[in-house]
Design a protein around this motif. Structure first.
Motif, short mmCIF file in Angstrom:
data_model
loop_
_atom_site.label_atom_id
_atom_site.label_comp_id
_atom_site.label_asym_id
_atom_site.label_seq_id
_atom_site.Cartn_x
_atom_site.Cartn_y
_atom_site.Cartn_z
N LYS A 210 0.85 -1.20 0.00
CA LYS A 210 0.00 0.00 0.00
C LYS A 210 0.89 1.25 0.00
O LYS A 210 2.01 1.22 0.52
N ILE A 211 0.41 2.31 -0.58
CA ILE A 211 1.20 3.55 -0.63
C ILE A 211 0.43 4.64 0.11
O ILE A 211 -0.66 5.04 -0.32
N ASP A 212 0.97 5.11 1.22
CA ASP A 212 0.33 6.22 1.94
C ASP A 212 0.85 7.56 1.47
O ASP A 212 0.13 8.56 1.46
N GLY A 213 2.13 7.59 1.11
CA GLY A 213 2.72 8.84 0.63
C GLY A 213 3.69 8.53 -0.48
O GLY A 213 4.32 7.46 -0.49
N LEU A 214 3.77 9.42 -1.45
CA LEU A 214 4.67 9.19 -2.59
C LEU A 214 5.42 10.48 -2.88
O LEU A 214 4.82 11.55 -2.93
N ILE A 215 6.73 10.33 -3.05
CA ILE A 215 7.54 11.49 -3.42
C ILE A 215 8.36 11.13 -4.65
O ILE A 215 8.65 9.95 -4.90
N ALA A 216 8.72 12.13 -5.41
CA ALA A 216 9.61 11.92 -6.55
C ALA A 216 10.34 13.22 -6.80
O ALA A 216 9.70 14.27 -6.97
N LEU A 217 11.64 13.16 -6.77
CA LEU A 217 12.45 14.36 -7.02
C LEU A 217 13.20 14.16 -8.32
O LEU A 217 14.07 13.29 -8.42
N HIS A 218 12.79 14.91 -9.33
CA HIS A 218 13.46 14.92 -10.63
C HIS A 218 13.46 13.56 -11.32
O HIS A 218 14.47 13.13 -11.87
N ALA A 219 12.33 12.85 -11.24
CA ALA A 219 12.18 11.65 -12.07
C ALA A 219 12.05 12.14 -13.52
O ALA A 219 11.35 13.11 -13.79
N CYS A 220 12.73 11.45 -14.43
CA CYS A 220 12.89 12.00 -15.78
C CYS A 220 11.56 12.05 -16.55
O CYS A 220 10.77 11.11 -16.51
N ASN A 221 11.35 13.16 -17.25
CA ASN A 221 10.28 13.33 -18.23
C ASN A 221 8.93 12.78 -17.71
O ASN A 221 8.49 13.16 -16.63
N THR A 222 8.31 11.85 -18.46
CA THR A 222 6.97 11.39 -18.07
C THR A 222 7.02 10.37 -16.92
O THR A 222 5.97 9.91 -16.48
N ALA A 223 8.23 10.04 -16.43
CA ALA A 223 8.29 9.19 -15.22
C ALA A 223 7.60 9.92 -14.07
O ALA A 223 7.05 9.27 -13.16
N THR A 224 7.57 11.24 -14.10
CA THR A 224 6.84 11.99 -13.07
C THR A 224 5.35 11.69 -13.14
O THR A 224 4.69 11.53 -12.11
N ASP A 225 4.80 11.60 -14.37
CA ASP A 225 3.38 11.27 -14.50
C ASP A 225 3.11 9.85 -14.00
O ASP A 225 2.10 9.59 -13.34
#
Ligand SMILES: C[S@@+](CC[C@H](N)C(=O)[O-])C[C@H]1O[C@@H](n2cnc3c(N)ncnc32)[C@H](O)[C@@H]1O
Length: 347
Positions: A210-225
């Motif tokens: 399960k995911i309660d919180g998700l972070i992403a710092l500078h995931a490339c291009n559409t990896a952020t989407d």
């Protein structure tokens, strides 16, 4: 605090190699702040027991004041011997050193000072957003860091949640490069971070609890989407992303010919596609039931990739149809095809 029967504002000025302390008498505080904010400092955070205020000024000198819920409702002591709790206390030095941000004596390496500054600012924002999520002590939460690279932020968030905020958080870093994952797992084991692990996998498909919180710092291009979509599909309460390169929209922008004169300069085309991509991401998050904020998390001299989207899932579900229609109209206006950000909405 009180020093020699005088109430002073005690300031610790932290620089990369040393800290210095200044005690400013209360009647001089306003002029001191006026001289510093927007001159020496581009970001300021005022914490009070009734609310917190974040001041930022962007590269063009435009100021912004953002209101947050109070991080603490406890009135701080005025005695001299209590230091304000730092987000990364000395127990962070072991992993900061292992990751190469600190030298053996615990000083931030000059070559890593931008990275360290980004990390601290990101953690400050995470700390506030976590307050907005209302997680209680003892509640088991799971946070994932998508495209975690060497794991600077993953270690930082693990430390912040478990050691600074005393929450009970399992933290998982997801990274496609196995050698980085192996190295980060070795460091986690060496520093006794038992609730921190790294897995090799793709953001879109890695098998996760399960995911309660998700972070992403500078995931490339559409990896952020892909990262945002993993969060919304899992019903994560908190999503914080700072996008990186924006390559998807740029080749699709010239279709409405009326835009062509505007976009003939490559720089304008680049900025326009970033603006539209991140704007659509924030709108999709709102459509998915999140309250969003878009802020600059560090000054652009630390990184030009300094836009941050924070999203906290609203408790009550609202009618999403008006937002769906707004996004449809916006995409029609720019003649945009299906985009990676469309996947943010669970269908
Ligand atoms: C620019 S680095 C940022 C690393 C880290 N978040 C940080 O800020 O220090 C982007 C990382 O995302 C990883 N990455 C990119 N696309 C990915 C994907 N689809 N799945 C997993 N990892 C990905 C890359 O291998 C790289 O390590």
């Amino acid at each position: 605090m009180n020093i020699k029967n005088q109430t002073v504002l005690s300031l610790t000025l932290r620089e990369s190699k040393r800290d210095s302390t200044q005690n400013v008498p209360l009647d001089e505080v306003t002029s001191w702040l006026n001289a510093q904010i927007a001159q020496t400092f581009q970001n300021a955070l005022l914490e009070t027991t009734s609310g917190d205020w974040q001041f930022t000024i962007n590269a063009k000198g435009v100021p912004r004041l953002i209101a947050h819920k109070a991080r603490t409702k406890t009135t701080p002591t005025r005695t001299h011997d209590r230091q304000k709790q730092r987000l990364l206390d000395d127990s962070a030095i072991a992993w900061l050193t292992a990751l190469g941000l600190c030298d053996q004596r615990g000083n931030i390496r000059p070559s890593s000072s931008d990275k360290y500054y980004q990390l601290e600012r990101y953690l400050e924002i995470v700390s506030h957003a976590v307050g907005d999520c209302g997680w209680s002590r003892g509640e088991q939460i799971h946070i994932v860091d998508m495209g975690c690279g060497k794991g600077y932020l993953t270690f930082g968030v693990w430390h912040l949640l478990n050691r600074t905020l005393n929450l009970t958080a399992d933290v998982t870093g997801v990274e496609v490069r196995r050698e980085l994952v192996d190295q980060a797992n070795d460091i986690a084991q060496a520093v006794g971070a038992n609730s921190l692990k790294f897995v090799t996998g793709d953001i879109a498909s890695a098998k996760l609890d399960k995911i309660d919180g998700l972070i992403a710092l500078h995931a490339c291009n559409t990896a952020t989407d892909d990262a945002i979509a993993r969060g919304t599909h899992a019903g994560a309460r908190l999503i914080i992303v700072s996008p990186c390169c924006h390559q998807e929209l740029r080749p699709k922008l010239g279709r409405p010919t009326v835009l062509k004169p505007l976009l003939r300069h490559g720089l304008l085309e680049e900025r326009f596609s970033e603006w539209l991509t991140d704007g659509l991401r924030a709108l999709r998050l709102e459509e998915a039931g999140y309250a969003t904020k878009v802020i600059e998390f560090v000054a652009s001299e630390h990184t030009p990739r300094n836009l941050l989207i924070t999203a906290v899932r609203k408790k009550a579900s609202a009618d999403t149809a008006p937002m769906t229609e707004r996004i449809r109209a916006l995409k029609a206006f720019f003649d945009l095809p299906d985009l990676a950000s469309d996947r943010i909405i669970p269908r």
